[in-house]
Design a protein around this motif. Structure first.
Motif, PDB file in Angstrom:
ATOM      1  N   LEU A 283      -6.592   1.426  -8.878  1.00  0.00           N
ATOM      2  CA  LEU A 283      -5.590   1.795  -7.883  1.00  0.00           C
ATOM      3  C   LEU A 283      -4.202   1.371  -8.325  1.00  0.00           C
ATOM      4  CD1 LEU A 283      -7.536   0.689  -4.681  1.00  0.00           C
ATOM      5  CD2 LEU A 283      -7.204   3.017  -5.491  1.00  0.00           C
ATOM      6  N   VAL A 284      -3.217   2.208  -8.012  1.00  0.00           N
ATOM      7  CA  VAL A 284      -1.817   1.882  -8.275  1.00  0.00           C
ATOM      8  C   VAL A 284      -1.007   2.215  -7.026  1.00  0.00           C
ATOM      9  CG1 VAL A 284      -2.001   2.316 -10.757  1.00  0.00           C
ATOM     10  CG2 VAL A 284      -1.268   4.163  -9.240  1.00  0.00           C
ATOM     11  N   LEU A 285       0.116   1.532  -6.890  1.00  0.00           N
ATOM     12  CA  LEU A 285       1.058   1.806  -5.805  1.00  0.00           C
ATOM     13  C   LEU A 285       2.242   2.575  -6.369  1.00  0.00           C
ATOM     14  CD1 LEU A 285       2.236   1.193  -2.883  1.00  0.00           C
ATOM     15  CD2 LEU A 285       3.379  -0.750  -3.972  1.00  0.00           C
ATOM     16  N   LEU A 286       2.552   3.727  -5.789  1.00  0.00           N
ATOM     17  CA  LEU A 286       3.747   4.497  -6.114  1.00  0.00           C
ATOM     18  C   LEU A 286       4.496   4.739  -4.808  1.00  0.00           C
ATOM     19  CD1 LEU A 286       2.243   7.086  -8.621  1.00  0.00           C
ATOM     20  CD2 LEU A 286       3.951   5.351  -9.178  1.00  0.00           C
ATOM     21  N   GLU A 287       5.732   4.243  -4.742  1.00  0.00           N
ATOM     22  CA  GLU A 287       6.489   4.227  -3.491  1.00  0.00           C
ATOM     23  C   GLU A 287       5.683   3.463  -2.441  1.00  0.00           C
ATOM     24  OE1 GLU A 287       9.825   7.570  -3.386  1.00  0.00           O
ATOM     25  OE2 GLU A 287       7.854   8.338  -2.873  1.00  0.00           O
ATOM     26  N   ASP A 288       5.241   4.105  -1.368  1.00  0.00           N
ATOM     27  CA  ASP A 288       4.502   3.368  -0.339  1.00  0.00           C
ATOM     28  C   ASP A 288       3.110   3.935  -0.121  1.00  0.00           C
ATOM     29  OD1 ASP A 288       5.337   5.724   0.701  1.00  0.00           O
ATOM     30  OD2 ASP A 288       6.118   4.927   2.580  1.00  0.00           O
ATOM     31  N   HIS A 289       2.532   4.551  -1.171  1.00  0.00           N
ATOM     32  CA  HIS A 289       1.178   5.083  -1.068  1.00  0.00           C
ATOM     33  C   HIS A 289       0.344   4.627  -2.265  1.00  0.00           C
ATOM     34  CE1 HIS A 289       3.174   7.832   1.792  1.00  0.00           C
ATOM     35  NE2 HIS A 289       1.985   7.895   2.362  1.00  0.00           N
ATOM     36  N   VAL A 290      -0.947   4.499  -2.041  1.00  0.00           N
ATOM     37  CA  VAL A 290      -1.880   4.096  -3.094  1.00  0.00           C
ATOM     38  C   VAL A 290      -2.562   5.335  -3.662  1.00  0.00           C
ATOM     39  CG1 VAL A 290      -3.997   2.822  -3.582  1.00  0.00           C
ATOM     40  CG2 VAL A 290      -2.269   1.831  -2.090  1.00  0.00           C
ATOM     41  N   TYR A 291      -2.649   5.402  -4.991  1.00  0.00           N
ATOM     42  CA  TYR A 291      -3.314   6.504  -5.679  1.00  0.00           C
ATOM     43  C   TYR A 291      -4.355   5.931  -6.638  1.00  0.00           C
ATOM     44  CZ  TYR A 291       0.852   9.048  -4.113  1.00  0.00           C
ATOM     45  OH  TYR A 291       1.858   9.587  -3.352  1.00  0.00           O
ATOM     46  N   PHE A 292      -5.377   6.713  -6.904  1.00  0.00           N
ATOM     47  CA  PHE A 292      -6.355   6.326  -7.910  1.00  0.00           C
ATOM     48  C   PHE A 292      -5.906   6.903  -9.244  1.00  0.00           C
ATOM     49  CE2 PHE A 292     -10.174   6.719 -10.465  1.00  0.00           C
ATOM     50  CZ  PHE A 292     -10.754   5.458 -10.286  1.00  0.00           C
ATOM     51  N   ALA A 293      -5.474   6.024 -10.144  1.00  0.00           N
ATOM     52  CA  ALA A 293      -5.016   6.455 -11.467  1.00  0.00           C
ATOM     53  C   ALA A 293      -6.226   6.581 -12.387  1.00  0.00           C
ATOM     54  CB  ALA A 293      -4.014   5.465 -12.035  1.00  0.00           C
ATOM     55  N   LEU A 314      -0.477  15.860  -3.369  1.00  0.00           N
ATOM     56  CA  LEU A 314       0.278  16.571  -4.394  1.00  0.00           C
ATOM     57  C   LEU A 314       1.742  16.713  -3.980  1.00  0.00           C
ATOM     58  CD1 LEU A 314       0.368  18.115  -7.061  1.00  0.00           C
ATOM     59  CD2 LEU A 314      -0.385  20.169  -5.832  1.00  0.00           C
ATOM     60  N   ALA A 315       1.984  16.988  -2.691  1.00  0.00           N
ATOM     61  CA  ALA A 315       3.363  17.112  -2.211  1.00  0.00           C
ATOM     62  C   ALA A 315       4.110  15.792  -2.353  1.00  0.00           C
ATOM     63  CB  ALA A 315       3.359  17.571  -0.751  1.00  0.00           C
ATOM     64  N   ARG A 316       3.444  14.663  -2.077  1.00  0.00           N
ATOM     65  CA  ARG A 316       4.097  13.353  -2.232  1.00  0.00           C
ATOM     66  C   ARG A 316       4.419  13.078  -3.691  1.00  0.00           C
ATOM     67  NH1 ARG A 316       0.096  11.249   1.589  1.00  0.00           N
ATOM     68  NH2 ARG A 316      -0.958  10.268  -0.186  1.00  0.00           N
ATOM     69  N   LEU A 317       3.477  13.439  -4.588  1.00  0.00           N
ATOM     70  CA  LEU A 317       3.726  13.233  -6.019  1.00  0.00           C
ATOM     71  C   LEU A 317       4.885  14.097  -6.510  1.00  0.00           C
ATOM     72  CD1 LEU A 317       0.021  13.067  -7.256  1.00  0.00           C
ATOM     73  CD2 LEU A 317       1.666  11.185  -7.298  1.00  0.00           C
ATOM     74  N   ARG A 318       4.996  15.317  -5.982  1.00  0.00           N
ATOM     75  CA  ARG A 318       6.110  16.174  -6.370  1.00  0.00           C
ATOM     76  C   ARG A 318       7.440  15.605  -5.904  1.00  0.00           C
ATOM     77  NH1 ARG A 318       3.160  21.984  -4.971  1.00  0.00           N
ATOM     78  NH2 ARG A 318       2.126  22.225  -7.021  1.00  0.00           N
ATOM     79  N   THR A 319       7.434  14.940  -4.739  1.00  0.00           N
ATOM     80  CA  THR A 319       8.650  14.267  -4.269  1.00  0.00           C
ATOM     81  C   THR A 319       9.072  13.165  -5.241  1.00  0.00           C
ATOM     82  OG1 THR A 319       8.025  14.712  -1.981  1.00  0.00           O
ATOM     83  CG2 THR A 319       9.668  13.003  -2.336  1.00  0.00           C
TER      84      THR A 319
END
Length: 487
Positions: A283-293, A314-319
């Motif tokens: 898991l990683v934190l990008l901005e204020d959300h957690v994603y599975f890298a 996907l929309a958050r990642l595009r932001t």
């Protein structure tokens, strides 16, 4: 019965307590109170027996220097008991030169082949000497020798969410072939090196020496370390030290009849190029959300590969990708490391099944922290850390904490409206980022956030700098239960 036999039998009586699994916490229940009374009786009797030994006053002083027992969780109490057991073990292994420990000593180290060890080398050092220790560690890993070094990925993964003393005792007492001890004044005075040193010295005493290889940073003398033992010197340089300790390891293996380079704990590859610095699946934190890298590659920049699971993700990642090439920074955290990063590159690839993989190239910001708290009194730092983790107000009225952190990372994570488990994961990474971004800690040893029904349990162990110039390590340990805010 001699004092040695009685002391060894007393040590044996500790083993059932170390194997217990319940009660998990020392509450006011009758079962917990009885166990607490048994442990206190064991401690008092251990002091009486230690006092009967030659130089008993010195040994008793070492036993008492471990401090009073803190009865919180069973895991924590067992870790404290293991440290006390090491004092007894060391006395049984060294008192009366030439006399072996009694046969019923259950903690005796058996000779093993290299293949049964997890690490070829474990490294113990103070934070002030990390740069030189890291150079030695890199040299050993380039030669394909597995090492335990606190910044290695495997070490960070093992320590995450576990009781630090328990893990370190296993590493320095059982799982390593040789121990490299970087001896300095800071090493003698700091807390965590003392935990590692006592385990290593207990192992060295049990096997009759040859386990610890001291590397002198300065002329500090360590308690329990003979003056006649051979040392390496920092001025010899990391490259020469790497060669010396590898030669020592080969000689030790030859003495056990182990052919060099044939065990899992030794080099097995023939190619000389270094292994890629790559990790997968966390898991990683990008901005204020957690994603599975699915993949993280490390170099001068970080390359993070994430497979978008939903259109919303996907929309958050595009932001995030829209910040490519700008000076804007975003929060990033993984494991026990948090920092600000800039987005250098953003790429999307969609396969035939319609799954989109996003690859982000991230560059760590030069500004490591927005607040410098090294050197503030330990009590104030503890309350600031508690404020970040739980949202409880600090006693000093500090105003440097960002507004979105002042209610605590659990409350901040709960705004995501995910499940309790997702809230705990987000809170853990937000805490790592916030503590390091704000400069509140010198090192994070353990940070564990676990979800319950309507609460989140937070456990933190770390070090801060105290004193006028932040020159002294001070350990902080916190355990809190934070209620989840109503949604």
């Amino acid at each position: 019965m001699t004092w040695r036999d009685e002391l060894a039998r007393h040590l044996e009586g500790l083993q059932p307590v170390l194997r217990r699994r319940t009660p998990e916490r020392f509450d006011k229940s009758g079962r917990a109170e009885r166990l607490k009374a048994d442990i206190q009786t064991w401690n008092r009797r251990a002091v009486q027996l230690l006092g009967q030994a030659p130089q008993g006053a010195k040994v008793v002083a070492e036993f008492r220097a471990l401090g009073h027992m803190r009865f919180t969780t069973l895991k924590d109490v067992q870790a404290q008991l293991r440290l006390r057991g090491q004092v007894v073990e060391r006395l049984l292994g060294t008192a009366g030169r030439g006399t072996p420990p009694p046969k019923h000593s259950s903690l005796k180290i058996r000779k093993r082949s290299a293949g049964s060890y997890r690490y070829a080398f474990c490294l113990t050092f103070a934070g002030e000497d990390r740069e030189f220790a890291a150079a030695v560690n890199r040299g050993l890993r380039r030669r394909r020798y597995p090492t335990f070094f606190d910044q290695n990925k495997e070490a960070r993964t093992r320590l995450l969410g576990e009781a630090g003393p328990d893990v370190l005792h296993e590493v320095f007492y059982r799982e390593s072939e040789l121990c490299l001890m970087f001896v300095s004044r800071a090493y003698k005075e700091n807390v965590w090196p003392g935990v590692e040193r006592r385990s290593a010295q207990a192992r060295d005493a049990q096997q009759g020496g040859g386990y610890i290889i001291p590397i002198r940073i300065d002329e500090t003398e360590l308690p329990g370390m003979p003056h006649t033992i051979g040392y390496l010197q920092k001025r010899q340089g990391a490259a020469r030290i790497v060669g010396e300790v590898i030669d020592k390891l080969k000689a030790a293996r030859a003495g056990r009849g182990q052919p060099p380079g044939t065990s899992p704990a030794g080099p097995t590859r023939t190619k000389s190029r270094p292994a890629p610095k790559r990790t997968t699946g966390h898991l990683v934190l990008l901005e204020d959300h957690v994603y599975f890298a699915h993949q993280v590659r490390r170099g001068d920049d970080l390359t993070v590969e994430v497979k978008a699971k939903t259109q919303e993700q996907l929309a958050r990642l595009r932001t995030i990708g829209e910040k490519k090439g700008s000076w804007t920074t975003i929060p990033f955290a993984e494991h026990l490391t948090g920092r600000d990063v800039q987005v250098v590159d953003y790429e999307e690839v969609t396969d035939r099944a319609g799954r989109t993989t996003v690859t982000l190239q991230l560059r760590p910001s030069r500004n490591a922290s927005s607040g410098v708290h090294f050197g503030v009194p330990a009590q104030e730092s503890e309350h600031l850390i508690r404020q970040v983790l739980t949202g409880r107000p600090p006693i000093t009225g500090w105003t440097t904490l960002p507004t979105d952190v002042q209610q605590g990372v659990v409350a901040l994570a709960a705004r995501s409206r995910g499940s309790p488990a997702e809230t705990a994961q987000l809170a853990q990474l937000l805490a790592v980022y916030s503590l390091q971004k704000l400069g509140l800690v010198a090192a994070i040893r353990v940070l564990d956030v676990r979800a319950r029904r309507r609460t989140v349990a937070v456990e933190f162990t770390g070090e801060i700098r105290t004193g006028a110039f932040g020159q002294t390590d001070s350990e902080i340990r916190l355990r809190e239960v934070v209620p989840l805010p109503d949604r």
